[in-house]
Design an enzyme around this catalytic site. Structure first.
Site, PDB file in Angstrom:
ATOM      1  N   GLY A 126     -22.022  10.874  -4.560  1.00  0.00           N
ATOM      2  CA  GLY A 126     -21.854  10.126  -3.321  1.00  0.00           C
ATOM      3  C   GLY A 126     -21.571  10.913  -2.071  1.00  0.00           C
ATOM      4  CB  CYS A 170     -51.328  -2.832   6.922  1.00  0.00           C
ATOM      5  SG  CYS A 170     -52.867  -1.930   6.985  1.00  0.00           S
ATOM      6  CE1 TYR A 199     -31.446   2.115   0.884  1.00  0.00           C
ATOM      7  CE2 TYR A 199     -32.502   4.240   1.226  1.00  0.00           C
ATOM      8  CZ  TYR A 199     -32.062   3.239   0.376  1.00  0.00           C
ATOM      9  OH  TYR A 199     -32.254   3.371  -0.974  1.00  0.00           O
ATOM     10  NE  ARG A 204     -32.447   8.286   2.114  1.00  0.00           N
ATOM     11  CZ  ARG A 204     -31.650   8.368   3.138  1.00  0.00           C
ATOM     12  NH1 ARG A 204     -32.044   9.007   4.230  1.00  0.00           N
ATOM     13  NH2 ARG A 204     -30.462   7.823   3.101  1.00  0.00           N
ATOM     14  CE1 TYR A 227     -31.224   8.846  -4.929  1.00  0.00           C
ATOM     15  CE2 TYR A 227     -29.994   9.950  -3.190  1.00  0.00           C
ATOM     16  CZ  TYR A 227     -30.067   9.435  -4.463  1.00  0.00           C
ATOM     17  OH  TYR A 227     -28.965   9.513  -5.290  1.00  0.00           O
ATOM     18  CD  GLU A 280     -22.062   9.745 -12.658  1.00  0.00           C
ATOM     19  OE1 GLU A 280     -22.642   8.985 -11.847  1.00  0.00           O
ATOM     20  OE2 GLU A 280     -21.447   9.327 -13.643  1.00  0.00           O
ATOM     21  N   PRO A 281     -23.269  14.448  -8.744  1.00  0.00           N
ATOM     22  CG  PRO A 281     -23.135  16.723  -8.191  1.00  0.00           C
ATOM     23  CD  PRO A 281     -22.740  15.726  -9.249  1.00  0.00           C
ATOM     24  N   GLY A 282     -26.010  13.995  -6.471  1.00  0.00           N
ATOM     25  CA  GLY A 282     -27.465  14.022  -6.365  1.00  0.00           C
ATOM     26  C   GLY A 282     -27.877  14.539  -5.001  1.00  0.00           C
ATOM     27  NE  ARG A 283     -27.246  10.669   0.087  1.00  0.00           N
ATOM     28  CZ  ARG A 283     -28.031   9.636   0.365  1.00  0.00           C
ATOM     29  NH1 ARG A 283     -29.023   9.775   1.220  1.00  0.00           N
ATOM     30  NH2 ARG A 283     -27.820   8.463  -0.197  1.00  0.00           N
TER      31      ARG A 283
HETATM   32  N1  LLP Z   1     -24.223   8.327 -10.019  1.00  0.00           N
HETATM   33  C1  LLP Z   1     -24.630   7.046  -9.967  1.00  0.00           C
HETATM   34  C2  LLP Z   1     -24.197   6.125 -11.021  1.00  0.00           C
HETATM   35  C3  LLP Z   1     -25.453   6.610  -8.924  1.00  0.00           C
HETATM   36  O1  LLP Z   1     -25.843   5.346  -8.884  1.00  0.00           O
HETATM   37  C4  LLP Z   1     -25.862   7.525  -7.926  1.00  0.00           C
HETATM   38  C5  LLP Z   1     -26.733   7.111  -6.832  1.00  0.00           C
HETATM   39  C6  LLP Z   1     -25.422   8.859  -8.029  1.00  0.00           C
HETATM   40  C7  LLP Z   1     -24.600   9.215  -9.083  1.00  0.00           C
HETATM   41  C8  LLP Z   1     -25.818   9.928  -7.034  1.00  0.00           C
HETATM   42  O2  LLP Z   1     -25.308   9.667  -5.777  1.00  0.00           O
HETATM   43  P1  LLP Z   1     -25.522  10.732  -4.593  1.00  0.00           P
HETATM   44  O3  LLP Z   1     -24.694  11.948  -4.905  1.00  0.00           O
HETATM   45  O4  LLP Z   1     -26.959  11.055  -4.549  1.00  0.00           O
HETATM   46  O5  LLP Z   1     -25.066  10.033  -3.382  1.00  0.00           O
HETATM   47  N2  LLP Z   1     -31.947   5.688  -2.334  1.00  0.00           N
HETATM   48  C9  LLP Z   1     -30.705   5.796  -1.605  1.00  0.00           C
HETATM   49  C10 LLP Z   1     -29.582   6.340  -2.448  1.00  0.00           C
HETATM   50  C11 LLP Z   1     -29.301   5.531  -3.677  1.00  0.00           C
HETATM   51  C12 LLP Z   1     -28.190   6.079  -4.502  1.00  0.00           C
HETATM   52  C13 LLP Z   1     -28.078   5.370  -5.795  1.00  0.00           C
HETATM   53  N3  LLP Z   1     -27.110   5.906  -6.695  1.00  0.00           N
HETATM   54  C14 LLP Z   1     -30.932   6.633  -0.352  1.00  0.00           C
HETATM   55  O6  LLP Z   1     -32.052   7.095  -0.134  1.00  0.00           O
HETATM   56  O7  LLP Z   1     -30.021   6.798   0.455  1.00  0.00           O
END
Ligand code: LLP
Length: 431
Positions: A246, A355, A327, A323, A384, A284-287
């Site tokens: 997050g 379109c 959003y 995005r 994303y 659980e980092p992603g972004r």
């Molecule tokens: N863990 C869980 C259970 C999640 O649902 C998510 C993201 C993450 C970890 C990773 O979160 P992060 O570190 O990436 O913030 N499509 C959207 C973002 C959706 C995130 C969904 N869950 C966007 O483009 O902003």
């Protein structure tokens, strides 16, 4: 502000008025591969991943959220760097195993796990399934019993912590579909403890995505610790607490900052209460690992003036990068080649060929005067971006390139028209 003042960021910098990714001019890549085109900096991805690993220490487990960017080469890079994976579907589980993540570093989150997905997770012997409802726990129990196999269980609790982010990606408040209430979490973990084929191992929370402040994360970590201590008093000692992902990234150029420092501060915030209480930390980092590592290159097709508006119509669209449409997200746009710095800048809506009025990449953006053929780099799209791409309007998914110093690796081919028919039954595809 002139283009030169805007400048690049991180490993995307201007040299001789040409925007580069690491040592490679982006214009050269666009000429060779065509546009739209995703380009990623390998060093940026690894720096961010290592910032997590370094700050988290050996005992913690950093599970990369595969949903942010599931490119197989990027996954392999992260697996080799020592990260685990947080998966949310059978497909992501498949990708993670394909990329070589150790099964005991894979966790599975998500509210709607299907029978065959649970079976695949047990077959792979992953670290834990994170349960999000009573029915799901019963389903896992039934499958584990059939298989005579212990299923390791984490429960995702909804800590009811409000956060400042887009409502679609805020997940940790009581009205959201995610997780279970604290009371239900305690009862599910007790149920698991009493079941012969279930083993309670963890407690997880994920409060949302693109969150800049650290306080809600501290609150979430403290919440997990107090619930785990309550469970411990009731005879269930958990192995780990999973604080989710997050951490937000700075999309606007005024806020561009050193990412690794922010990651360090975030890890410190979440790890202190968890470590003090003697639990293993999972995250659980992603972004925050991949977002800044990617740009989407696009080319101006036409420009036009309509009423008060000037439009730059480009060859990327909402199917390539959803995005902004979904959003209202802001992504900085940089000219790939700076030719006419003295010319007066103009305000454009940068739009795609799809379109829908919602097909825009940027609104009211001040840019140098644009002409057909000009290349633009839409920044911070490594997370994303491609992951949410589609074939809408019969458009082909773009190619992806990974840059390592002066080397270029094509890590996904651009689709061809054949892809638009290759999942049809045989008879149909011969039409
Ligand atoms: N863990 C869980 C259970 C999640 O649902 C998510 C993201 C993450 C970890 C990773 O979160 P992060 O570190 O990436 O913030 N499509 C959207 C973002 C959706 C995130 C969904 N869950 C966007 O483009 O902003």
């Amino acid at each position: 502000m002139s283009v030169n003042e805007l400048g690049g960021y991180g490993r995307f910098q201007y040299h001789n008025n040409q925007l580069h990714c690491e040592d490679v001019p982006l214009a050269q890549l666009a000429a060779a591969e065509g546009t739209p085109l995703y380009v990623y900096s390998q060093a940026t991805i690894l720096d961010n991943a290592r910032a997590y690993l370094k700050q988290a220490g050996n005992k913690a487990l950093v599970c990369y959220a595969v949903k942010a960017n599931g490119n197989p080469t990027i996954l392999r890079l992260l697996a080799e760097a020592g990260l685990g994976a947080d998966v949310t579907s059978g497909g992501e589980l498949f990708l993670s195993r394909h990329a070589g993540f150790a099964p005991d570093k894979i966790i599975y989150s998500g509210v709607g796990k299907l029978r065959h997905e649970i079976e695949a997770a047990l077959e792979a012997n992953i670290r834990a399934l994170h349960v999000e409802s009573e029915m799901e726990l019963a389903q896992i129990a039934a499958i584990a019993t059939e298989r005579q196999q212990i299923a390791r269980i984490g429960v995702r609790v909804n800590p009811d912590i409000p956060v400042e982010t887009h409502p679609y990606i805020s997940t940790g408040a009581a009205q959201h579909k995610f997780g279970v209430s604290p009371e239900t979490a305690v009862s599910l973990l007790h149920t698991a403890a009493q079941h012969p084929w279930l083993q309670p191992v963890g407690l997880a929370a994920h409060i949302g995505s693109q969150i800049q402040a650290l306080e809600p994360f501290a609150a979430s970590a403290n919440f997990l610790v107090s619930l785990a201590d309550e469970l411990s008093a009731g005879g269930i000692r958990l192995e780990y607490l999973d604080v989710g992902g997050g951490l937000g990234v700075a999309y606007e150029s005024e806020k561009w900052a050193v990412k690794s420092e922010k990651i360090g501060a975030w890890v410190n915030t979440v790890s202190q209460p968890v470590r003090r209480a003697g639990y293993r930390l999972v995250m659980e980092p992603g972004r925050s690992i991949v977002a800044e590592a990617g740009v989407l290159l696009t080319q101006v097709i036409y420009t036009k003036t309509q009423g008060a508006k000037q439009f730059a119509i480009v060859d990327a669209a909402m199917n390539d990068l959803l995005r902004p449409t979904l959003y209202g997200a802001y992504h900085e746009i940089l000219p790939v080649q700076v030719r006419r710095t003295s010319e007066v800048r103009r305000t454009y809506d940068v739009v795609g060929p799809i379109c829908e009025t919602g097909d825009f990449l940027a609104k009211d953006r001040v840019l140098p005067p644009l002409a057909p053929g000009d290349l633009l780099a839409i920044t911070h799209v490594g997370a994303y971006g491609f992951a949410m791409s589609s074939n809408y309007n019969g458009r082909l998914r773009p190619a992806e390139l990974l840059i390592d110093g002066s080397q270029t690796h094509r890590i996904r081919q651009r689709q061809t028209y054949q892809h638009l028919i290759d999942t049809l039954p045989q008879a149909e595809s011969n039409l």
